[in-house]
Scaffold this motif. Structure first.
Motif, PDB file in Angstrom:
ATOM      1  N   ILE A   1      44.485  36.098  34.255  1.00 56.42           N
ATOM      2  CA  ILE A   1      43.733  37.202  33.657  1.00 56.42           C
ATOM      3  C   ILE A   1      42.271  37.010  34.012  1.00 56.42           C
ATOM      4  O   ILE A   1      41.743  35.892  33.920  1.00 56.42           O
ATOM      5  CB  ILE A   1      43.884  37.197  32.124  1.00 56.42           C
ATOM      6  N   TYR A   2      41.609  38.097  34.426  1.00 52.16           N
ATOM      7  CA  TYR A   2      40.187  38.039  34.741  1.00 52.16           C
ATOM      8  C   TYR A   2      39.537  39.331  34.278  1.00 52.16           C
ATOM      9  O   TYR A   2      40.047  40.421  34.518  1.00 52.16           O
ATOM     10  CB  TYR A   2      39.961  37.866  36.246  1.00 52.16           C
ATOM     11  N   TYR A   3      38.402  39.208  33.602  1.00 55.74           N
ATOM     12  CA  TYR A   3      37.616  40.359  33.167  1.00 55.74           C
ATOM     13  C   TYR A   3      36.144  40.003  33.352  1.00 55.74           C
ATOM     14  O   TYR A   3      35.734  38.876  33.033  1.00 55.74           O
ATOM     15  CB  TYR A   3      37.892  40.684  31.691  1.00 55.74           C
ATOM     16  N   SER A   4      35.347  40.953  33.842  1.00 51.80           N
ATOM     17  CA  SER A   4      33.924  40.732  34.030  1.00 51.80           C
ATOM     18  C   SER A   4      33.184  42.043  33.791  1.00 51.80           C
ATOM     19  O   SER A   4      33.596  43.084  34.293  1.00 51.80           O
ATOM     20  CB  SER A   4      33.675  40.243  35.462  1.00 51.80           C
ATOM     21  N   ASN A   5      32.095  41.999  32.996  1.00 48.25           N
ATOM     22  CA  ASN A   5      31.328  43.204  32.720  1.00 48.25           C
ATOM     23  C   ASN A   5      29.927  42.806  32.254  1.00 48.25           C
ATOM     24  O   ASN A   5      29.753  41.817  31.566  1.00 48.25           O
ATOM     25  CB  ASN A   5      32.003  44.053  31.650  1.00 48.25           C
TER      26      ASN A   5
ATOM     27  N   VAL B   1      29.690  39.234  30.502  1.00 49.42           N
ATOM     28  CA  VAL B   1      30.902  38.626  29.948  1.00 49.42           C
ATOM     29  C   VAL B   1      31.877  38.349  31.077  1.00 49.42           C
ATOM     30  O   VAL B   1      32.148  39.230  31.899  1.00 49.42           O
ATOM     31  CB  VAL B   1      31.571  39.570  28.919  1.00 49.42           C
ATOM     32  N   VAL B   2      32.392  37.130  31.127  1.00 51.11           N
ATOM     33  CA  VAL B   2      33.456  36.768  32.062  1.00 51.11           C
ATOM     34  C   VAL B   2      34.564  36.117  31.243  1.00 51.11           C
ATOM     35  O   VAL B   2      34.316  35.176  30.488  1.00 51.11           O
ATOM     36  CB  VAL B   2      32.968  35.785  33.145  1.00 51.11           C
ATOM     37  N   VAL B   3      35.768  36.653  31.376  1.00 56.06           N
ATOM     38  CA  VAL B   3      36.930  36.102  30.690  1.00 56.06           C
ATOM     39  C   VAL B   3      37.950  35.688  31.745  1.00 56.06           C
ATOM     40  O   VAL B   3      38.306  36.488  32.611  1.00 56.06           O
ATOM     41  CB  VAL B   3      37.568  37.141  29.737  1.00 56.06           C
ATOM     42  N   ASN B   4      38.373  34.451  31.692  1.00 57.35           N
ATOM     43  CA  ASN B   4      39.438  33.936  32.552  1.00 57.35           C
ATOM     44  C   ASN B   4      40.536  33.419  31.647  1.00 57.35           C
ATOM     45  O   ASN B   4      40.247  32.794  30.624  1.00 57.35           O
ATOM     46  CB  ASN B   4      38.944  32.780  33.422  1.00 57.35           C
TER      47      ASN B   4
END
Length: 78
Positions: free
Chosen positions: A70-74, A58-61
């Motif tokens: 905002i950045y999230y990666s898992n 999952v990558v959220v920008n």
């Protein structure tokens, strides 16, 4: 310049969920128009994985109203 619509198969019936053709998509979900605010601070996102997957990444920008990025990666593996 033309744009293409992101292909996202619809599996909204039991028949479509059983009779799924081979699916080798790398990007499973793309939506540049998700909006969250203080009254709606979470969002459920449903998607179907491809035929080969052993997990997903999952990558959220995004960007806040004030311009903060905002950045999230898992990764999630079986």
């Amino acid at each position: 310049m033309s744009t293409l619509t992101f292909y996202s198969p619809q599996y909204n019936t039991a028949e479509k969920q059983v009779n799924v053709p081979y699916d080798d998509r790398l990007t499973l979900y793309w939506n540049p128009y998700i909006n969250l605010d203080s009254t709606n601070s979470s969002k459920e996102i449903l998607f179907h994985n491809n035929s080969n997957a052993k997990g997903f990444h999952v990558v959220v920008n995004g960007m806040t109203d004030s311009g903060k990025l905002i950045y999230y990666s898992n990764s999630f593996m079986k």
